[in-house]
Enzyme design. Structure first.
Site, PDB file in Angstrom:
ATOM      1  N   CYS A   1      -4.469  -1.326  -1.730  1.00 36.73           N
ATOM      2  CA  CYS A   1      -4.556   0.171  -2.021  1.00 36.73           C
ATOM      3  C   CYS A   1      -5.532   0.319  -3.083  1.00 36.73           C
ATOM      4  O   CYS A   1      -5.458  -0.124  -4.163  1.00 36.73           O
ATOM      5  CB  CYS A   1      -3.121   0.731  -2.402  1.00 36.73           C
ATOM      6  SG  CYS A   1      -3.028   2.632  -2.818  1.00 36.73           S
ATOM      7  N   ASN A   2      -6.516   1.056  -3.065  1.00 36.03           N
ATOM      8  CA  ASN A   2      -7.617   1.065  -4.209  1.00 36.03           C
ATOM      9  C   ASN A   2      -7.183   2.081  -5.363  1.00 36.03           C
ATOM     10  O   ASN A   2      -7.291   1.738  -6.396  1.00 36.03           O
ATOM     11  CB  ASN A   2      -8.883   1.844  -3.680  1.00 36.03           C
ATOM     12  CG  ASN A   2      -9.534   1.016  -2.726  1.00 36.03           C
ATOM     13  OD1 ASN A   2     -10.682   0.476  -3.264  1.00 36.03           O
ATOM     14  ND2 ASN A   2      -9.463   0.745  -1.419  1.00 36.03           N
ATOM     15  N   THR A   3      -6.175   2.932  -4.978  1.00 36.41           N
ATOM     16  CA  THR A   3      -5.882   3.678  -6.148  1.00 36.41           C
ATOM     17  C   THR A   3      -4.798   2.887  -7.028  1.00 36.41           C
ATOM     18  O   THR A   3      -4.885   2.774  -8.078  1.00 36.41           O
ATOM     19  CB  THR A   3      -4.922   4.972  -5.468  1.00 36.41           C
ATOM     20  OG1 THR A   3      -5.867   5.668  -4.803  1.00 36.41           O
ATOM     21  CG2 THR A   3      -4.363   5.966  -6.641  1.00 36.41           C
TER      22      THR A   3
ATOM     23  N   TYR B   1      -0.859   8.069  -2.722  1.00 39.02           N
ATOM     24  CA  TYR B   1      -0.726   7.903  -4.120  1.00 39.02           C
ATOM     25  C   TYR B   1      -1.895   8.759  -4.574  1.00 39.02           C
ATOM     26  O   TYR B   1      -2.167   8.813  -5.934  1.00 39.02           O
ATOM     27  CB  TYR B   1      -0.989   6.455  -4.363  1.00 39.02           C
ATOM     28  CG  TYR B   1       0.368   5.602  -4.212  1.00 39.02           C
ATOM     29  CD1 TYR B   1       1.450   6.002  -3.958  1.00 39.02           C
ATOM     30  CD2 TYR B   1       0.029   4.376  -4.607  1.00 39.02           C
ATOM     31  CE1 TYR B   1       2.593   5.093  -3.365  1.00 39.02           C
ATOM     32  CE2 TYR B   1       1.369   3.287  -4.272  1.00 39.02           C
ATOM     33  CZ  TYR B   1       2.469   3.989  -4.030  1.00 39.02           C
ATOM     34  OH  TYR B   1       3.530   3.184  -3.904  1.00 39.02           O
ATOM     35  N   GLY B   2      -3.055   8.864  -3.670  1.00 36.86           N
ATOM     36  CA  GLY B   2      -4.508   9.276  -4.500  1.00 36.86           C
ATOM     37  C   GLY B   2      -4.444  10.489  -5.198  1.00 36.86           C
ATOM     38  O   GLY B   2      -5.486  10.629  -5.980  1.00 36.86           O
TER      39      GLY B   2
ATOM     40  N   ASP C   1       0.819  -1.224  -0.142  1.00 32.83           N
ATOM     41  CA  ASP C   1       0.051   0.026   0.071  1.00 32.83           C
ATOM     42  C   ASP C   1       0.709   1.093  -0.048  1.00 32.83           C
ATOM     43  O   ASP C   1       2.206   1.102   0.263  1.00 32.83           O
ATOM     44  CB  ASP C   1      -0.961  -0.120   1.321  1.00 32.83           C
ATOM     45  CG  ASP C   1      -1.811   1.216   1.543  1.00 32.83           C
ATOM     46  OD1 ASP C   1      -2.289   1.707   0.447  1.00 32.83           O
ATOM     47  OD2 ASP C   1      -1.630   1.939   2.401  1.00 32.83           O
ATOM     48  N   SER C   2       0.184   2.365  -0.302  1.00 32.54           N
ATOM     49  CA  SER C   2       0.899   3.639  -0.238  1.00 32.54           C
ATOM     50  C   SER C   2       1.469   4.177   1.258  1.00 32.54           C
ATOM     51  O   SER C   2       2.392   4.555   1.356  1.00 32.54           O
ATOM     52  CB  SER C   2       0.063   4.875  -0.741  1.00 32.54           C
ATOM     53  OG  SER C   2      -0.949   4.732   0.066  1.00 32.54           O
TER      54      SER C   2
ATOM     55  N   CYS D   1     -11.202   3.044  -0.442  1.00 32.65           N
ATOM     56  CA  CYS D   1      -9.934   3.631   0.065  1.00 32.65           C
ATOM     57  C   CYS D   1      -9.730   2.832   1.241  1.00 32.65           C
ATOM     58  O   CYS D   1     -10.427   2.966   2.284  1.00 32.65           O
ATOM     59  CB  CYS D   1      -9.790   4.847   0.103  1.00 32.65           C
ATOM     60  SG  CYS D   1      -8.347   5.518   0.755  1.00 32.65           S
ATOM     61  N   THR D   2      -8.425   2.163   1.334  1.00 34.20           N
ATOM     62  CA  THR D   2      -8.119   1.274   2.733  1.00 34.20           C
ATOM     63  C   THR D   2      -8.237   2.131   3.850  1.00 34.20           C
ATOM     64  O   THR D   2      -8.226   1.677   4.981  1.00 34.20           O
ATOM     65  CB  THR D   2      -6.925   0.490   2.489  1.00 34.20           C
ATOM     66  OG1 THR D   2      -6.082   1.345   2.010  1.00 34.20           O
ATOM     67  CG2 THR D   2      -7.176  -0.661   1.448  1.00 34.20           C
ATOM     68  N   HIS D   3      -8.104   3.490   3.969  1.00 28.32           N
ATOM     69  CA  HIS D   3      -8.048   4.339   4.927  1.00 28.32           C
ATOM     70  C   HIS D   3      -9.508   4.482   5.692  1.00 28.32           C
ATOM     71  O   HIS D   3      -9.561   4.943   6.642  1.00 28.32           O
ATOM     72  CB  HIS D   3      -7.466   6.054   4.624  1.00 28.32           C
ATOM     73  CG  HIS D   3      -6.078   5.749   4.639  1.00 28.32           C
ATOM     74  ND1 HIS D   3      -5.219   5.506   3.448  1.00 28.32           N
ATOM     75  CD2 HIS D   3      -5.284   6.349   5.240  1.00 28.32           C
ATOM     76  CE1 HIS D   3      -4.171   5.543   3.503  1.00 28.32           C
ATOM     77  NE2 HIS D   3      -3.729   6.340   5.100  1.00 28.32           N
TER      78      HIS D   3
ATOM     79  N   GLU E   1      -4.336   9.810   8.471  1.00 23.85           N
ATOM     80  CA  GLU E   1      -3.042   9.659   8.900  1.00 23.85           C
ATOM     81  C   GLU E   1      -2.558  10.330   9.922  1.00 23.85           C
ATOM     82  O   GLU E   1      -1.812  10.216  10.697  1.00 23.85           O
ATOM     83  CB  GLU E   1      -2.146  10.273   7.663  1.00 23.85           C
ATOM     84  CG  GLU E   1      -2.034   9.318   6.168  1.00 23.85           C
ATOM     85  CD  GLU E   1      -1.259   8.015   6.479  1.00 23.85           C
ATOM     86  OE1 GLU E   1      -0.293   8.033   6.980  1.00 23.85           O
ATOM     87  OE2 GLU E   1      -1.640   7.145   5.455  1.00 23.85           O
TER      88      GLU E   1
END
Lengths: 265, 265
Positions: free
Chosen positions: A73-75, A42-43, A10-11, A184-186, A152
């Site tokens: 990571c979805n992006t 990355y988004g 992931d980013s 988005c994984t966040h 974050e």
């Protein structure tokens, strides 16, 4: 049986929600997790850069002898999965397809919302994949670029996330969706706030659970399941920061094996 | 006379406030601007990574034959300037010293506030430099990590920036400062919001103006001034995105020469 590790990347910290779900469902598997913390997020970046970063990390995971790669990571799943599939010899899964299949299976009103980063939403991947599953479904998408920095920075509830969430979701609230993909994984970390901005009956789709189930099926089908007594989790980051260490420890209190710095570029 | 370009770099769009101030004060100079948009933001990353990125970009600017280098980023100035000074043969300026000198010269109550990214505030550079100028001055610092994503996303006024600004500045409001250093090149874009969170009489120090004046003195002293009829601005980015192009065009409507993608890593 196959005791080689599962490679996940992931980013940054977001993909740990996926690693965590996999660790819970498949506790015997060893996980090799890469967070590209030197280049997070990355988004908001271009397809060209996201593809380049994803290739560098995937090549490194292949060198670590991973038996399967998860793009957590979805992006990166939106923009790099198809290209990477052609280049690597092990199975590679993204987080988009599992979330789409789940959402399509539970919507009753055929009205699905999707939240994601700007790059994910602009890629149009969710819209395309949902329509491929069932072209009658109406899809309502919204890019929420401030959600990643909020998570974050640890702002997951309270007045600030609420205000930003209400701002982003005001149009979706009028769209009468019954299912919302957290693309988005966040975003699962903002689950309650997002739900409060809409209505309590809405079903939120967290791709990490769906992805871990799809991985389990794949490992079983390909006889790639591990028979280790207990899996290990080895984390690698392109930039070593305290924030990452704190989040990793929160997720994997008991079985984290190591966090090391990795130089891929 | 010296018609070589001035090299300026930042993690992304923030340093354009510095490039803009230099272009206004020294319109005959050619500017070679690098925005490290593939790795933006720097503010939450480690010293090791920030030093590595800054060295890569400085080496590239030296190869472009720049006569002077400006680190138009407070985070990189805090963490990389001293090391880079020992490694490059041309003069190199950061944005910290000019802002500190200006703030120290205007405070009447000897109470100065500093806002910055987490990396800048943790480096303790502002505190140290202000005390070196005048040890009687009280320094009050606050990291505001959400300000950069707010600006990058275009949230520069309204309810969301106000709420976040009030949240970050609530302690500073009690500290009775009369001068506040905007210790990140993105923050001047939030000037009004920041000022509204404190009190109207507060003096805000925008390092971009102070840095452009210090550069002018240096060029005059070292006879490095250009006699080009009109300066050009050449921009290079490590990731080409629409957002960057929009911001560049807003700043340099008439004299932007080119925006190109640059591969430094």
């Amino acid at each position: 049986m196959d005791n080689r590790p599962i490679g996940i990347f992931d980013s940054g910290v977001g993909g740990l929600t996926v690693a965590n779900a996999i660790n819970k469902l498949l506790p015997n598997e060893t996980i090799c997790y890469v967070g590209d913390t030197a280049r997070v997020p990355y988004g908001n970046k271009s397809k060209m850069s996201i593809l380049k970063f994803s290739k560098q990390i995937t090549n490194w995971l292949i060198k670590q002898n991973c038996k399967v790669i998860i793009i957590a990571c979805n992006t990166a799943s939106s923009l790099a999965l198809d290209t990477l599939k052609l280049k690597v010899s092990v199975p590679i899964l993204g987080v988009i397809d599992p979330g789409v299949k789940w959402a399509v299976s539970i919507t009753k009103k055929n009205r699905i919302g999707v939240l994601g980063t700007r790059a994910t939403i602009n890629s149009n991947v969710y819209h395309k994949k949902i329509k491929e599953e069932n072209e009658k479904i109406h899809v309502f998408e919204k890019a929420c670029p401030l959600f990643v920095p909020l998570v974050e920075e640890g702002f997951i509830d309270g007045e600030i996330p609420s205000l930003i969430s209400n701002y982003y979701l005001k149009e979706l609230k009028m769209a009468h969706i019954d299912t919302l993909i957290l693309g988005c994984t966040h975003y699962p970390l903002l689950k309650q706030t997002i739900s409060d901005s809409l209505y309590p009956s809405i079903k939120l789709v967290d791709s990490s659970l769906a992805t871990s189930k799809e991985l389990k099926s794949l490992l079983e089908k390909e006889t790639l399941i591990s028979n280790n007594e207990k899996g290990k989790i080895n984390c690698y980051v392109t930039d070593y920061t305290e924030t990452f260490e704190n989040v990793v420890n929160r997720f994997f209190k008991y079985n984290i094996n190591s966090i090391k710095r990795l130089d891929v570029f």
